[in-house]
Design a protein around this motif. Structure first.
Motif, PDB file in Angstrom:
ATOM      1  N   GLU A 231      75.254  45.283  69.241  1.00  0.00           N
ATOM      2  CA  GLU A 231      74.619  46.194  70.195  1.00  0.00           C
ATOM      3  C   GLU A 231      75.525  47.377  70.552  1.00  0.00           C
ATOM      4  O   GLU A 231      75.044  48.502  70.749  1.00  0.00           O
ATOM      5  CB  GLU A 231      74.215  45.444  71.463  1.00  0.00           C
ATOM      6  CG  GLU A 231      72.943  44.604  71.333  1.00  0.00           C
ATOM      7  CD  GLU A 231      73.176  43.287  70.626  1.00  0.00           C
ATOM      8  OE1 GLU A 231      74.350  42.970  70.344  1.00  0.00           O
ATOM      9  OE2 GLU A 231      72.196  42.559  70.364  1.00  0.00           O
TER      10      GLU A 231
ATOM     11  N   ARG B 174      69.508  55.264  61.696  1.00  0.00           N
ATOM     12  CA  ARG B 174      68.869  54.119  61.041  1.00  0.00           C
ATOM     13  C   ARG B 174      69.719  52.859  61.164  1.00  0.00           C
ATOM     14  O   ARG B 174      69.179  51.763  61.337  1.00  0.00           O
ATOM     15  CB  ARG B 174      68.600  54.468  59.571  1.00  0.00           C
ATOM     16  CG  ARG B 174      67.566  55.582  59.436  1.00  0.00           C
ATOM     17  CD  ARG B 174      67.352  56.039  58.023  1.00  0.00           C
ATOM     18  NE  ARG B 174      66.509  57.227  57.986  1.00  0.00           N
ATOM     19  CZ  ARG B 174      66.116  57.846  56.866  1.00  0.00           C
ATOM     20  NH1 ARG B 174      66.487  57.375  55.691  1.00  0.00           N
ATOM     21  NH2 ARG B 174      65.365  58.923  56.929  1.00  0.00           N
TER      22      ARG B 174
ATOM     23  N   ALA C 187      75.324  49.848  67.841  1.00  0.00           N
ATOM     24  CA  ALA C 187      74.029  50.520  67.914  1.00  0.00           C
ATOM     25  C   ALA C 187      74.055  51.628  68.964  1.00  0.00           C
ATOM     26  O   ALA C 187      73.584  52.753  68.718  1.00  0.00           O
ATOM     27  CB  ALA C 187      72.932  49.511  68.228  1.00  0.00           C
TER      28      ALA C 187
ATOM     29  N   GLN D  32      69.385  51.100  64.476  1.00  0.00           N
ATOM     30  CA  GLN D  32      68.227  50.216  64.593  1.00  0.00           C
ATOM     31  C   GLN D  32      68.480  48.854  63.953  1.00  0.00           C
ATOM     32  O   GLN D  32      67.870  47.856  64.346  1.00  0.00           O
ATOM     33  CB  GLN D  32      67.009  50.884  63.937  1.00  0.00           C
ATOM     34  CG  GLN D  32      66.590  52.184  64.616  1.00  0.00           C
ATOM     35  CD  GLN D  32      65.511  52.914  63.837  1.00  0.00           C
ATOM     36  OE1 GLN D  32      65.304  52.644  62.655  1.00  0.00           O
ATOM     37  NE2 GLN D  32      64.818  53.831  64.490  1.00  0.00           N
TER      38      GLN D  32
ATOM     39  N   ASP E 170      57.150  48.938  56.795  1.00  0.00           N
ATOM     40  CA  ASP E 170      57.917  48.189  57.793  1.00  0.00           C
ATOM     41  C   ASP E 170      57.823  46.724  57.400  1.00  0.00           C
ATOM     42  O   ASP E 170      57.174  45.916  58.055  1.00  0.00           O
ATOM     43  CB  ASP E 170      57.365  48.420  59.203  1.00  0.00           C
ATOM     44  CG  ASP E 170      58.111  47.612  60.262  1.00  0.00           C
ATOM     45  OD1 ASP E 170      59.229  47.117  59.977  1.00  0.00           O
ATOM     46  OD2 ASP E 170      57.567  47.452  61.373  1.00  0.00           O
TER      47      ASP E 170
ATOM     48  N   TYR F 269      73.925  55.688  68.040  1.00  0.00           N
ATOM     49  CA  TYR F 269      72.814  56.479  68.576  1.00  0.00           C
ATOM     50  C   TYR F 269      73.348  57.664  69.375  1.00  0.00           C
ATOM     51  O   TYR F 269      72.874  58.804  69.217  1.00  0.00           O
ATOM     52  CB  TYR F 269      71.911  55.612  69.444  1.00  0.00           C
ATOM     53  CG  TYR F 269      70.775  56.387  70.079  1.00  0.00           C
ATOM     54  CD1 TYR F 269      69.625  56.685  69.357  1.00  0.00           C
ATOM     55  CD2 TYR F 269      70.864  56.853  71.401  1.00  0.00           C
ATOM     56  CE1 TYR F 269      68.593  57.414  69.921  1.00  0.00           C
ATOM     57  CE2 TYR F 269      69.842  57.576  71.962  1.00  0.00           C
ATOM     58  CZ  TYR F 269      68.702  57.860  71.235  1.00  0.00           C
ATOM     59  OH  TYR F 269      67.689  58.588  71.800  1.00  0.00           O
TER      60      TYR F 269
END
Length: 750
Positions: free
Chosen positions: A505, A494, A508, A497, A690, A512
């Motif tokens: 980035e 989460r 991220a 994202q 969302d 991941y």
């Protein structure tokens, strides 16, 4: 009546200044008569109790509103700052206890009792009507009305007896100290309208209960106040008092106390109503279900906790009426559809206390989210490490999960930006602990106790005997719990994202990839091929802890299982050895360690079941989810006040028909029990917000057979507010938007 209320002040340091101490010693002397030794046990008598609470004060009394003087080994009394300020409060009429006619504590912050005189005094039975009202709001306020219902005058002597042991809550629960502080007596005469109970702790702090009577007693002896009234026929008289709770001369409560009973009651009621108007209003066509939801809603208000550092929910009354990291986070997640501000406040408060140093005594490390905060004498004297204590393995990943969930509901980018450094610190702690494991545990988030006064087990099942192998042997540490790995996986996925919102980035990508590697390893290392189930944990040697328990059910909604494994876990959870008929047990009934009365070794916890129900819904096991939701509703119906208990015994339902065995020392109310029905509703209607994308998806909502209509009003998603109506027709459930304020897109996927 009492003059102006005290102004709110900054909490004093744990050790008074010399000037403060000198001031107190001018007023108090050592009370040699009050220093007798005593010890407390954790056992409560099986007496019907009333519990009222406001902010950091709570009172546990009997059905009459009394706290018997013999209560020192029970949870009864008036508590503030983890200290029992009142261990005796006994009302008598003409020397005898009154007779109960009716009573209620439904308001949460107040209790009302209707009483009368019995036959064991000079009055004819049922002559005097007694209305007793107790309110908590920064202090204890009481109003007592006496009415003579006879046709002739009657003489009535009302007495109130007070006493305090000033016991730390840990002592009430059974903690034995080698030495306590000193009870104090006042020097010189007190005003006729004042009674003082006082104690100096071993840290030098002076705790004081100051009782101020609006109508001075006719007699005041040995902490007992008496009033004698000659009441004409149908005459009514009223007596009021307030009890201020002081620490080093300042209010021990974080709520400034008002001057009068009427002000306290009106202000507390106004607070409650103000909160109620801002939350989601939920109703159905099932009156009993609505009453259960109403009780849970009241309990959530009751458990609100304001501290100088911020606001959240207390975990439960009486034993855990303070900030707990795990409990507050889970409850905030359960109640996002009811009130997202609970999550906002909880995230901020826990971020404030986030670990900043390596402190083995408190199990603290930089970036770690706390377990528990205490403010009593034992904490101030460093006899317990709860200042705060950080011995929890799951609060940190749960904090990350809640941050992402809150953002999905609210699109509150300002809070996300404010919390982002704390999120990086939390992820840093997780990565350091995972990297610090060796051998088969390398890369897993595992715990081992550092503090000698800390917890041996540091997941949600934190009793000493709950992490067991299939043969009943206790697992040895360090221990990597299955659900904690699921939380880590969900937290990394989460936040991966969210990271691009801040130009992160690389973070991220890293998170991941770490999550995917964790998922692959987890499904290999934790899977028990012979049982077709997930291990409870890995132990210190890397071997699976193969006791069949409820913990793997928490993994379902995190997404860490493979498709095949999540199906097998879902099926196994509702097998007869785990599912008692009243809910899923913490440990299956075929284990040598199974005990249906065990705290975590066979009992049933509503919050455990609601988390599992949410997971079952996420993997498509809808009938099992509905079954759990239905039995939890039945449990709530079986309680006198429709209140879901913290836990109850795990006896098989078929053996005892409709008997639901309560648990002797369960908290009531308790936060994540109060949140459970809202999480069940979330599983049923399947709201997928969302808010950053300005969208709400409602995916295949389904209502149980005992609900044909369900309505949400004032539901907040982002900046929009909407009303939703769910209705059943045959086996299908439809949803329509009855009202909407804002431009939110609502998509119903049938």
């Amino acid at each position: 009546m009492f003059g102006t209320g005290e102004k709110r002040r900054r909490r004093p340091s744990s050790t008074p200044t010399p000037t403060t101490r000198q001031l107190f010693m001018e007023r108090f002397a050592l009370d040699e008569q009050a220093t007798d030794g005593w010890s407390c046990s954790y056992t409560d008598a099986l007496t019907p109790l009333r519990t009222i609470k406001h902010n950091d004060l709570f009172l546990v009394c009997d059905a009459l509103g009394n706290v018997p003087g013999s209560c020192r080994t029970t949870s009864m009394g008036l508590f503030c700052a983890d200290t029992r300020y009142l261990s005796r409060l006994e009302m008598r009429l003409n020397g005898e206890p009154p007779v109960l006619l009716s009573g209620s504590a439904d308001a949460g912050f107040a209790a009302a009792m209707l009483l009368t005189n019995g036959s064991q005094n000079a009055l004819k039975p049922d002559t005097i009507g007694i209305r007793r009202h107790i309110v908590l709001y920064g202090a204890l306020f009481e109003s007592i009305e006496l009415t003579n219902y006879a046709v002739t005058p009657a003489e009535a002597t009302l007495s109130l007896s007070f006493g305090s042991d000033f016991a730390d809550l840990f002592e009430v629960r059974g903690f034995h100290r080698g030495k306590r502080g000193e009870f104090l007596r006042t020097k010189g005469a007190l005003p006729a309208d004042t009674l003082i109970l006082a104690y100096r702790g071993r840290d030098g702090s002076v705790m004081e209960g100051r009782i101020q009577f609006a109508h001075p007693p006719d007699r005041l002896t040995d902490h007992t106040a008496e009033w004698t009234f000659i009441l004409k026929a149908h005459q009514r008289v009223e007596m009021q008092y307030r009890m201020l709770l002081l620490l080093n001369g300042e209010s021990a409560s974080f709520t400034p106390p008002p001057a009068t009973f009427e002000q306290a009651r009106a202000t507390a009621h106004s607070e409650q109503q103000g909160w109620r108007t801002g939350i989601t209003q939920i109703s159905s066509d099932n009156d009993l279900f609505d009453q259960a939801l109403e009780r849970s809603t009241r309990d959530l208000f009751l458990l609100r906790l304001t501290m100088p550092e911020g606001r959240s929910l207390a975990a439960g009354v009486p034993w855990f009426s303070t900030l707990f990291g795990r409990d507050a986070l889970i409850t905030a997640s359960q109640t996002l559809l009811l009130d997202p501000t609970i999550a906002r406040e909880t995230l901020k408060l826990l971020a404030h206390f986030q670990g900043k140093q390596d402190n083995p005594w408190r199990d603290e490390q930089p970036g770690k989210i706390l377990h528990e905060v205490r403010r009593g004498e034992l904490a101030r004297c460093r006899e317990v490490p709860h200042t705060p204590y950080y011995g929890t393995i799951d609060a940190t990943p749960l904090w990350l999960m809640l941050l992402a969930e809150y953002y999905a509901w609210t699109a509150d980018i300002a809070l996300l930006r404010e919390m982002w450094p704390h999120a990086l610190a939390a992820m840093g702690w997780i990565d350091r602990v995972c990297a610090g494991q060796t051998g088969p545990l390398a890369g897993y988030l595992a715990y081992s106790r550092q503090s000698e006064r800390g917890l041996a087990n540091q997941g949600w099942k934190d009793s000493d005997d709950c992490i067991v192998h299939a043969d009943g042997r206790l697992a040895t540490g360090p221990i990597a719990l299955c659900e904690v790995q699921g939380y880590v996986y969900a937290g990394k996925m989460r936040l991966a994202q969210l990271a691009p919102l801040f130009g992160e980035e690389e973070h991220a990508k890293t998170w991941y990839q770490q999550a995917q590697r964790l998922k692959e390893r987890f499904n290999e290392d934790f899977w028990l091929d012979e049982q077709d189930y997930c291990a409870l944990a890995l132990d210190g040697s890397g071997l699976p802890v193969d006791g069949i328990a409820s913990n793997p059910g928490h993994c379902l909604h995190t997404g860490i299982f493979t498709r095949e494994h999540r199906r097998e876990v879902a099926e196994r959870l509702t097998a007869p050895d785990l599912f008692s008929g009243w809910g899923i047990r913490t440990l299956h009934s075929l284990s040598p360690a199974f005990n249906p009365i065990g705290y975590h070794t066979g009992s049933v916890w509503p919050h455990d079941n609601s988390l599992i129900a949410l997971g079952l819904r996420s993997v498509g096991a809808v009938p099992q989810m509905l079954e759990i939701g239905s039995v939890l509703f039945e449990v709530a119906q079986s309680q006198p006040s429709f209140r879901l208990p913290e836990l109850f015994c795990g006896f098989t339902r078929s053996e005892y028909d409709t008997l639901l065995a309560s648990y002797p020392v369960a908290c009531s109310p308790q936060a994540w029990a109060a949140g459970s029905l809202f999480q069940i509703l979330q599983a049923m209607v399947n709201l997928v917000p969302d808010a950053p994308g300005n969208c709400l998806r409602i995916i295949e909502p389904i209502l149980p057979t005992w609900l044909s209509h369900l309505e949400f009003k004032n539901l907040r998603v982002g900046t929009s507010v909407l009303d939703l109506r769910f209705e059943t027709s045959g086996s299908a459930t439809s949803c329509r938007v009855a009202n909407k304020r804002g431009n939110l897109r609502v998509i119903v996927e049938a």
